[in-house]
Every structure is written in C-alpha cells, then in structure tokens.
Design an enzyme around this catalytic site. Structure first.
Site, short mmCIF file in Angstrom:
data_model
loop_
_atom_site.label_atom_id
_atom_site.label_comp_id
_atom_site.label_asym_id
_atom_site.label_seq_id
_atom_site.Cartn_x
_atom_site.Cartn_y
_atom_site.Cartn_z
N GLU A 1 -55.37 62.20 48.06
CA GLU A 1 -54.43 63.29 48.34
C GLU A 1 -55.04 64.66 48.07
O GLU A 1 -55.33 64.98 46.92
CB GLU A 1 -53.18 63.12 47.45
CG GLU A 1 -52.13 64.20 47.65
CD GLU A 1 -50.87 63.98 46.82
OE1 GLU A 1 -50.94 63.25 45.81
OE2 GLU A 1 -49.82 64.52 47.19
N GLU B 1 -41.51 63.09 48.05
CA GLU B 1 -41.93 63.37 46.67
C GLU B 1 -41.58 64.81 46.40
O GLU B 1 -42.29 65.73 46.84
CB GLU B 1 -43.43 63.13 46.49
CG GLU B 1 -43.84 63.22 45.02
CD GLU B 1 -45.32 63.39 44.79
OE1 GLU B 1 -45.87 62.65 43.97
OE2 GLU B 1 -45.94 64.26 45.42
#
Lengths: 280, 280
Positions: free
Chosen positions: B152, B246
C-alpha cells in the site's frame, strides 16, 4: 487577483553577505515572473534590518502582504501551547516583536505552527485555552498599530490545534478580536475540509490571507486541485487580499514559482480579472 | 463491484469472550448492511482460531478478501526497515505466518506500515533495499501457497517509503514477483497522486486491492472526493477485486459503515454494476 510567493529571509542570521545577494536576486526574479508581492518568512524580526528590507522590496515594485512566523517554532520550538510558561511567554513576545515590522510593511502576521501542538501532559482543551489567551493578548497589541493577524488551519498530521476553517472560526469567536482572521491554505484544506469551496465561502470576511499549493504540495497545476472555482469563490466573495504561493521547490524553486503564476493567472484572467500582468 | 470493510480481530488477544461476541455481532451488522466481505486486521495470526473464523464469516455469507498486518507495526514496531536485523527478521516471519491463514481464507496479505519508516541512522536507499529483500522472501513463500501480497502506498506524513503508485510499481519491478501488487487507498492518493484517476489506471493489472476513505478519512461521501470516476476506472480496467472501506469511525462506526456502502452502491449501480445488492 494579486499574487505573492513565500520567501525566507532567514539566512540573514547566518550569512550576512549571502543574505542581501540572495534576497535581492530572489526579489528580482519574483518581480520578473509577474508576482505582485512577496510573503516573508521571518524567524526573529530583531535580526532584520527593516528599512533596508522596505527599500529593497520597493525597488522591485513588490509589496509584502504577510509575514510568516513559523520558523520560531521550527528552529526554536516557541509556541503558545508549550507546558513551560516561559516558552509560551517567549512565543507571545516574539509575535509582538513582529508588529512594528508588519506595520512598516503594511503586512499581516501569520500564526501557523507558532501555536504549537499538544505536548505530553497537556490536554487539547488546555492547549486551546492557552492559544486563545495568547492570540487575545497579541491581537490587542496589534490592533493599536492597525495590524491584522491571520491564523492558519493546518492539517491533522502537523497539529491537532485548529485543522479546519470551522474550528478556526470558533476560536476566533472565543478570542473576540476584529483584527483576527484566517489564512486559508489549499493544501491543508484538501485534506481537512469536506468541501474546499464551501469552507472558503464559510470564512467570509474573516478570510485575511490565502496560501496556494496543489494537492501534493507542489506548485498549483502539479496536482489534482481545480483552482478555477477557488479563485472564482474568492472573487465573488469580495476577497481583496493576496493569493500567496507556498509550495515545495520541486522540480526546483524557480520552475515551481514560474509555473505557479502562469497557472494561477490563466484562471484569474478567465475570471475576468482586470489587473492581469504579463507572465514572463 | 464487490464491497468490504475493515474489521479488527485484535481484541481476541485480550478478551477472549468479548472477541467472539464483538466479532460475530460486527459480522452480522456488516452483512446486514449489504457488504460482500470483511477485511480482517490481524496482529498475530498465531493468536487467531482460523477454522472458527472461517465458519463464522461463512455463516454470515461474507468472504475475506484481504488481511491487514499493520498492527504488528503499531503495537510491536515490527518492520522490514528496522536497523535491528532481529526486528526485520521478526517482521518477515510474521508476514510468513499470515500465509496459511490467507490461503485458508483465499485472502491476500496487505503490507502497509509493516515496511516501517526510515529510522535514525538508516538511509532511504538502505530502507528500500531491506524492504525489497523482505518482500522478495515473503512473496516467494506466499507463491507456493498461491497467496498474493499487496503493498500500500501511504502518504508522506506516515512514511517516506513508497508514497505513490509510481514508486510502488518501481519497487514491484525490483522485487520481480508475479504475486506482488498494489493496494490503492483513496485517502493517501488524494494527498500524493498528481491525478487520482491516472494513478489508478497506471496500477493496471498490479491493482490487487482498493481501500476507500474520503479526502478527510471519513466514510466515502463525507469529503470532496468524487468516487464515481474512480469506480468507473476500476470497472473499465477490469478490476475484479474488492473495494474495501477503511475510514475513521465518525460520527460513529455503524453510521459510517452504513453511509459508505449506500454512497458507493449508488455509483456502482450507475456504472452498470450487475451485482448490486439491496442497501439495508
């Protein structure tokens, strides 16, 4: 729309000769690129020859819309919210020391990280109370010289004290001074504001100063922010202050400064701005 | 388009009774709101009863597209770029320990802050070299189980190691593993990517997983990001993975989860998505 760009006069402290050369060289370039003003970052106004500065800036046809004070935090850790009362007092006195310079330059004083960040053992509420008290004291003294102070909402990663325009307006209400307003920074707003345009509108007549950087903190045009509606909101809401470039020197400082003014002037022209100057 | 949301199973470590109750209650709510899957944040896979987890998730008709590993950094400071070789080794072994769980759940393994951040005395280049070596070792072992790993890109304030898709793709090239791809997070992209859409396109077939949060890290719809073109780019580029929420639990976790799926499904429907499920 009037445009300026941030320039540090900090090296004056260390290399007196380099100072004047660098400062004058930078002022010449900034004026040549079509900027109307230069925002000066000053760590300690006592170390600056104000009259020489006034002459130099005027020689290049520039004005100084604002003085940045953050270096006193960055280099000396002075802040309004430090647990040590002596440090808080020093931060307040440093702010007051900017007032004569700001008055002479007809500039406003920016409060960015000089408010500090919440330190261990200090509550958010206590830090805000100290910040309110410090700003109240500084605004009272600044008002006597007709000087305005602009508080900058800053994104959450840099401080928890005033991230948004809404929080800034609430704090201004608590301080209760007419000469306290907001500095709106597009880079911080991109992270913090639910709507960048709406927050700019919400600032209303408390909008004292504007910083522009793109979403990635490069020059406007290098990221995904759309500056056209932002400049349009400012024009429609009667904002008469400066739009000041504060961004990373990428790919290099000169290229960034040149591309920023070209990008911003293109929108200002489209918005019917009458004061357009040629971009060199 | 398939949607999931991040759920921590971390409390299992501390309160075994609360664990199952909380986890099951959350799974029931998440399924009821119309999510297709649940992304599980797991600090230490050794502390998780995998078969019980598989049964519980299946009982609510959910799947687990991905396992988040960042708690090992947050709570134990394990990282690929720590100057202590024992810490780096522990971070690698912790990653490997996720592989059987990921295989059993048919989930990919997310590498977020487990890569760490550049520590004092370590150069950026050295930290990247260690990260490349760690990922190469983990990817080799994961490949034997058919498990994929998604790195990420994270914004500059949280680490200097891989902020953008471009940097992520470069690192993936260095690792040279087919089972290594990218997790694209819209909150980080809003700060780092010159164009959010272009960077999503650039990820191409290396786009393994997507996190959604709005510009202010609240649920999608609470900030100024336009998710319609982002979901459209994913659909057009053949992305078959999950879009996983998220974001901060604001105004509260339930409200955020419910508003997120409603907002995202409205765009997915507009994009001609055939798998639309009712939003409850």
């Amino acid at each position: 729309m009037k445009f300026s760009i941030v320039l540090s006069v900090q090296q004056a402290r260390f290399v007196a000769v380099a100072f004047k050369g660098n400062l004058e060289g930078n002022l010449a370039k900034i004026a040549g690129w079509g900027y109307d003003g230069v925002e000066l970052a000053i760590r300690d106004p006592q170390a600056v020859d104000v009259e020489a500065l006034v002459d130099l800036v005027a020689a290049y046809g520039l004005v100084v819309p604002a003085i940045g004070t953050g270096q006193a935090w960055g280099e000396e850790r002075l802040s309004y919210s430090d647990p040590d009362p002596a440090v808080r007092r020093a931060a307040i006195e440093r702010t007051k020391a900017h007032i004569p310079v700001a008055r002479r330059l007809d500039a406003l004083i920016i409060i960015g990280l000089l408010r500090g960040l919440v330190q261990p053992g200090v509550s958010q509420a206590q830090a805000l109370d100290w910040t309110v008290a410090a700003l109240a004291e500084c605004c009272t003294e600044a008002a006597q010289s007709g000087v305005r102070i602009a508080l900058e909402p800053i994104n959450r990663y840099e401080t928890t004290l005033i991230n948004t325009v809404a929080e800034g307006l609430e704090l201004i209400d608590r301080v209760g001074a007419d000469n306290l307003g907001l500095l709106f920074d597009t880079f911080h707003a991109n992270i913090e504001e639910p709507s960048i345009e709406d927050s700019l509108l919400a600032a209303g007549n408390r909008l004292f100063h504007v910083h522009v950087a793109d979403s990635n903190r490069w020059y406007p045009g290098a990221g995904h922010l759309d500056f056209a509606p932002l400049l349009d909101v400012m024009a429609r809401s009667g904002y008469a202050g400066f739009v000041s470039g504060e961004f990373m020197p990428r790919p290099d400082a000169d290229t960034a400064a040149l591309r920023a003014i070209a990008h911003l002037r293109s929108f200002a022209a489209a918005a019917g701005d009458r004061n357009r100057r040629p971009v060199g």
